[in-house]
Design an enzyme around this catalytic site. Structure first.
Site, PDB file in Angstrom:
ATOM      1  CB  VAL A 101      -0.980   0.044   1.203  1.00 28.97           C
ATOM      2  CG1 VAL A 101      -2.000  -1.066   1.111  1.00 28.97           C
ATOM      3  CG2 VAL A 101      -0.234   0.009   2.533  1.00 28.97           C
ATOM      4  CG  ASN A 105      -7.071  -3.615   8.153  1.00 27.24           C
ATOM      5  OD1 ASN A 105      -7.356  -3.384   9.331  1.00 27.24           O
ATOM      6  ND2 ASN A 105      -6.342  -4.670   7.787  1.00 27.24           N
ATOM      7  CB  SER A 125      -5.181   3.050  16.665  1.00 24.97           C
ATOM      8  OG  SER A 125      -4.751   2.722  17.970  1.00 24.97           O
ATOM      9  CE1 TYR A 138      -0.311   0.998  14.728  1.00 21.36           C
ATOM     10  CE2 TYR A 138      -1.051   1.983  16.788  1.00 21.36           C
ATOM     11  CZ  TYR A 138      -1.284   1.146  15.695  1.00 21.36           C
ATOM     12  OH  TYR A 138      -2.495   0.497  15.569  1.00 21.36           O
ATOM     13  CB  SER A 161       1.111   6.512  11.516  1.00 18.48           C
ATOM     14  OG  SER A 161       0.665   5.458  12.357  1.00 18.48           O
ATOM     15  CE  LYS A 162      -2.999   2.771  12.925  1.00 17.96           C
ATOM     16  NZ  LYS A 162      -3.699   2.207  11.749  1.00 17.96           N
ATOM     17  CB  ILE A 198      -8.066  -6.103  18.250  1.00 20.55           C
ATOM     18  CG1 ILE A 198      -8.831  -4.760  18.236  1.00 20.55           C
ATOM     19  CG2 ILE A 198      -8.904  -7.239  17.665  1.00 20.55           C
ATOM     20  CD1 ILE A 198     -10.096  -4.713  19.055  1.00 20.55           C
TER      21      ILE A 198
END
Ligand code: NAD
Length: 245
Positions: free
Chosen positions: A53, A79, A132, A145, A148-149, A178
């Site tokens: 991606v 995703n 997230s 992370y 990025s979110k 999760i």
């Protein structure tokens, strides 16, 4: 069937939450395309397209391959995502870039390639970006992370505003923890780490990939026809909690 004959592209669909979306969407009558750097772990009734991606040509090839097979795209689930553990003072530039390239730029590239085709064909589609709780909270050793979110949430809003005149809806999903391979690597590495997560989870358990897929199903279907620019958080109550359980 809530997605009968809808053409749905799911990135990172080979594993974890993406694979749960593939199963849920197929069950509801969708024709699913799995885009991933790895082949799916389980046998699924879907077209698999090997795609990175974070690469523009790969994202464009994903769209052209899907069009060749199915002629249109109704739904994109952006995703695919990765993590890299590093504190702010230690985080290497290349790790920062790598995570941002997959998690944020990847959603921009796939979102743009798919939306251009939706606009061209006048398809009033739905795009879902996997965010997230870390888009609005911060774990100290998950620097790229978390960044990025946070960016994904704003990408969702700006895409929703740009595409609203075309009748295309864009929404986000912000899961709590999760029980997937990604979470095992990032935040569930030890009993102590698991205890920390549970202390921040009012429902007292990890989420299941299917519980995120059910939100994706809602956002992909006409049931959410007046919803755009939002991020929904299946997080076991984490964002509502001040202090610990
Ligand atoms: P996972 O590691 O189980 O699955 C991720 C999938 O993405 C894998 O199949 C992987 O091969 C694929 N992928 C990785 N890089 C790719 C690339 N460059 N191009 C295409 N595919 C690529 O992870 P998961 O837990 O299912 O996470 C899925 C999404 O959900 C991610 O965006 C993640 O940030 C988000 N999320 C997960 C959790 C959690 O607790 N598991 C919580 C919040 C958000």
């Amino acid at each position: 069937m809530r997605l009968k004959d809808k053409i749905c592209v799911i990135t990172g669909g080979a594993n974890g939450i993406g694979a749960a979306c593939v199963r849920a969407f197929a069950r509801e009558g969708a024709k699913v395309v799995v885009a991933d750097i790895h082949a799916p772990h389980e046998t699924v009734d879907a077209l698999f397209v090997e795609a990175d991606v974070s690469n523009k040509f790969s994202a464009e090839r994903l769209v052209s391959t899907t069009l060749k097979r199915h002629g249109r795209i109704d739904v994109l689930v952006n995703n695919a995502g990765i993590t890299h553990a590093a504190d702010f003072l230690d985080c290497a530039e290349e790790d920062f870039d790598r995570v941002l390239r997959v998690n944020l730029k990847g959603m921009f590239l796939c979102g743009q390639a798919v939306a251009r085709e939706m606009v061209k064909q006048k398809i009033r589609g739905s795009i879902i970006n996997m965010s997230s709780v870390n888009s609005v909270l911060a774990i100290p050793n998950q620097v790229p992370y978390v960044v990025s979110k946070g960016g994904v949430n704003q990408l969702t809003k700006v895409m929703a505003m740009s595409l609203a005149p075309h009748g295309i809806r864009v929404n986000g999903i912000g899961p709590g923890t999760i029980g997937t391979d990604l979470a095992k690597k990032a935040v569930l590495g030890s009993d102590e780490a698991r205890r920390k997560v549970m202390s921040r989870t009012p429902l007292g358990r990890l989420g299941e990939p299917d519980e995120v897929a059910n939100v994706a199903l809602f956002l992909a279907s006409e049931e959410s026809s007046y919803l755009t620019g939002q991020t929904i958080y299946p997080d076991g109550g984490r964002l509502a909690l001040n202090y610990t359980v």
